[in-house]
Design a protein around this motif. Structure first.
Motif, mmCIF file in Angstrom:
data_model
loop_
_atom_site.group_PDB
_atom_site.id
_atom_site.type_symbol
_atom_site.label_atom_id
_atom_site.label_comp_id
_atom_site.label_asym_id
_atom_site.label_seq_id
_atom_site.Cartn_x
_atom_site.Cartn_y
_atom_site.Cartn_z
ATOM 1 N N ALA A 1 26.048 44.731 32.053
ATOM 2 C CA ALA A 1 26.727 45.207 31.227
ATOM 3 C C ALA A 1 27.472 44.408 30.400
ATOM 4 N N TRP A 2 28.099 45.159 29.686
ATOM 5 C CA TRP A 2 29.076 44.670 28.633
ATOM 6 C C TRP A 2 30.588 43.568 28.554
ATOM 7 N N ASP A 3 30.759 43.212 28.836
ATOM 8 C CA ASP A 3 32.359 42.490 28.954
ATOM 9 C C ASP A 3 32.553 41.740 27.266
ATOM 10 N N ASP A 4 34.072 41.715 26.833
ATOM 11 C CA ASP A 4 34.364 40.816 25.685
ATOM 12 C C ASP A 4 35.152 38.839 26.267
ATOM 13 N N PRO A 5 33.996 37.972 26.777
ATOM 14 C CA PRO A 5 34.004 36.665 26.753
ATOM 15 C C PRO A 5 35.997 35.788 27.225
ATOM 16 N N ALA A 6 36.500 36.496 25.694
ATOM 17 C CA ALA A 6 37.834 36.342 24.446
ATOM 18 C C ALA A 6 38.928 37.179 26.244
ATOM 19 N N ALA A 7 38.532 38.597 26.161
ATOM 20 C CA ALA A 7 39.497 38.939 27.481
ATOM 21 C C ALA A 7 39.225 39.540 28.426
ATOM 22 N N PRO A 8 38.267 38.741 28.905
ATOM 23 C CA PRO A 8 37.266 39.216 30.482
ATOM 24 C C PRO A 8 37.605 40.848 31.449
ATOM 25 N N GLY A 9 36.870 41.687 31.130
ATOM 26 C CA GLY A 9 38.205 42.724 31.950
ATOM 27 C C GLY A 9 36.521 42.871 33.342
ATOM 28 N N PHE A 10 35.300 42.066 32.956
ATOM 29 C CA PHE A 10 34.840 42.771 34.552
ATOM 30 C C PHE A 10 35.300 42.925 35.611
ATOM 31 N N ALA A 11 36.660 42.309 36.500
ATOM 32 C CA ALA A 11 36.469 42.581 37.660
ATOM 33 C C ALA A 11 37.207 44.126 37.695
ATOM 34 N N ALA A 12 37.457 44.155 36.962
ATOM 35 C CA ALA A 12 37.994 45.643 36.874
ATOM 36 C C ALA A 12 36.332 46.773 37.409
ATOM 37 N N TYR A 13 35.400 46.015 37.279
ATOM 38 C CA TYR A 13 33.814 46.386 37.152
ATOM 39 C C TYR A 13 33.421 47.406 38.945
ATOM 40 N N ARG A 14 34.334 46.650 39.605
ATOM 41 C CA ARG A 14 33.957 45.868 41.278
ATOM 42 C C ARG A 14 33.708 47.186 41.679
ATOM 43 N N ASP A 15 35.313 47.481 40.817
ATOM 44 C CA ASP A 15 35.880 49.222 42.064
ATOM 45 C C ASP A 15 34.889 50.141 41.203
ATOM 46 N N LEU A 16 33.709 50.209 40.575
ATOM 47 C CA LEU A 16 33.204 51.394 39.897
ATOM 48 C C LEU A 16 31.812 52.038 41.285
ATOM 49 N N PRO A 17 31.253 52.991 41.230
ATOM 50 C CA PRO A 17 30.657 52.841 42.072
ATOM 51 C C PRO A 17 28.748 52.611 41.297
ATOM 52 N N VAL B 1 36.934 31.521 24.444
ATOM 53 C CA VAL B 1 35.738 32.525 24.406
ATOM 54 C C VAL B 1 35.004 31.607 25.772
ATOM 55 N N ARG B 2 35.130 30.417 25.865
ATOM 56 C CA ARG B 2 34.554 29.718 26.670
ATOM 57 C C ARG B 2 35.316 29.964 27.601
ATOM 58 N N SER B 3 36.317 29.821 28.079
ATOM 59 C CA SER B 3 37.084 29.786 29.407
ATOM 60 C C SER B 3 36.621 31.371 29.689
ATOM 61 N N GLY B 4 36.083 32.754 29.341
ATOM 62 C CA GLY B 4 36.104 33.403 30.278
ATOM 63 C C GLY B 4 34.496 33.905 30.279
ATOM 64 N N LEU B 5 33.719 32.770 29.554
ATOM 65 C CA LEU B 5 31.893 32.160 29.712
ATOM 66 C C LEU B 5 31.766 31.623 31.346
ATOM 67 N N ALA B 6 33.555 30.463 31.599
ATOM 68 C CA ALA B 6 33.186 29.759 32.814
ATOM 69 C C ALA B 6 33.569 30.687 33.595
ATOM 70 N N ALA B 7 34.533 31.585 33.549
ATOM 71 C CA ALA B 7 34.578 32.764 34.592
ATOM 72 C C ALA B 7 33.590 33.515 35.087
ATOM 73 N N TYR B 8 32.460 33.848 34.288
ATOM 74 C CA TYR B 8 31.245 34.229 34.821
ATOM 75 C C TYR B 8 30.612 33.732 35.001
ATOM 76 N N GLY B 9 29.943 32.622 34.980
ATOM 77 C CA GLY B 9 29.756 31.596 36.091
ATOM 78 C C GLY B 9 29.571 31.130 36.959
ATOM 79 N N ALA B 10 31.638 31.460 36.976
ATOM 80 C CA ALA B 10 32.007 30.684 38.541
ATOM 81 C C ALA B 10 31.338 32.683 39.807
ATOM 82 N N ALA B 11 31.395 33.235 39.049
ATOM 83 C CA ALA B 11 31.595 34.946 39.314
ATOM 84 C C ALA B 11 29.595 34.852 40.311
ATOM 85 N N GLY B 12 29.090 33.888 39.487
ATOM 86 C CA GLY B 12 27.639 34.254 39.756
ATOM 87 C C GLY B 12 27.130 35.388 38.686
#
Length: 269
Positions: free
Chosen positions: A79-95, A120-131
């Motif tokens: 899915a799309w996300d903006d690594p400069a301002a990550p919002g992917f955690a909100a996806y967890r609540d989506l069916p 951007v690199r901080s956001g990418l690191a967050a993706y990696g930490a989330a697996g």
């Protein structure tokens, strides 16, 4: 098993402005799971990874998750996300969020310094930490910056889409050599038929440098139909690549896909 590691679905009606280009008129329509399943059945493809299509919003993510939940062949979603301002955690609540295996941003629309930005690199690191994997959709001139960000973010698994959209073979080959030295970078043989006239040297170089364990096939359907039909996309690459891992095992390992249809994944952490 054959896994298509890169395809799209989209619904016209806003958000896909890139399809307004005159050359894209043949694919300027809605593509549904039914359209996809017909192509998969004809080509003998058993699983897929559904990738964001340039709409760049959370509403598209919700739609892709719904497609995955309703379509047995779709085993994962990038899915799309903006690594400069990550919002992917909100996806967890989506069916259907359990199908999320990776994220992607339209880095190809940014300048060559984009991947060097601290936010951007901080956001990418967050993706990696989330697996979660990060798919790199970049221009060929951004390949050197991809080398640097892969070195700076060793905890992130990167997947290079479309082999970096090559143009000039000589400069691309040099940059691909450097990128392939990064052990956390994988690559997709995808999207080549709409980029270059002769795919052979690019495919052979990618296979030589990344090896089957870090290389996967993706159709880039329906964009690929601007150049070749779906089934031909697969068969022409299979004729060049003797390694079966490229057509299933690598994608299953990198994206954490189940080996069976209709997978129910644990939610990413």
């Amino acid at each position: 098993m054959i896994v298509d590691a890169h395809h799209h679905l989209w619904h016209l009606g806003g958000g896909y402005d890139w399809l307004d280009a005159p050359a894209l008129a043949p694919i300027r329509r809605t593509y549904t799971p039914s359209d996809l399943r017909a192509e998969l059945a004809a080509a003998g493809v058993t699983q897929t990874v559904l990738v964001e299509g340039g709409r760049c919003d959370a509403d598209e993510a919700a739609l892709l998750f719904a497609h995955a939940a309703a379509t047995p062949e779709i085993a994962g979603v990038v899915a799309w996300d903006d690594p400069a301002a990550p919002g992917f955690a909100a996806y967890r609540d989506l069916p259907g969020a359990e199908y999320l295996v990776g994220l992607r941003a339209q880095v190809q629309a940014e300048d060559t310094d984009y991947l060097a930005r601290a936010d951007v690199r901080s956001g990418l690191a967050a993706y990696g930490a989330a697996g979660l994997v990060f798919d790199l959709v970049i221009r060929a001139d951004q390949l050197p910056s991809a080398v640097r960000v892969a070195a700076a973010c060793p905890g992130v698994r990167f997947v290079l889409d479309h082999l970096g959209k090559p143009r000039d073979f000589g400069s691309w080959r040099s940059d691909i050599f450097d990128l392939s030295e990064m052990p956390n970078v994988y690559a997709k043989i995808s999207g080549l038929f709409t980029e270059v006239d002769d795919v052979r040297p690019y495919v052979e170089t990618a296979l030589e440098r990344f090896g089957p364990a870090r290389l996967m096939w993706g159709s880039d359907w329906p964009v690929s139909t601007l150049a070749v039909p779906y089934g031909e996309t697969l068969e022409r690459i299979r004729a060049l690549v003797p390694a079966p891992e490229v057509f299933a095992a690598t994608a299953r390992e990198v994206y954490g896909l189940s080996a069976v249809q209709s997978p129910r994944r644990q939610l990413w952490h």
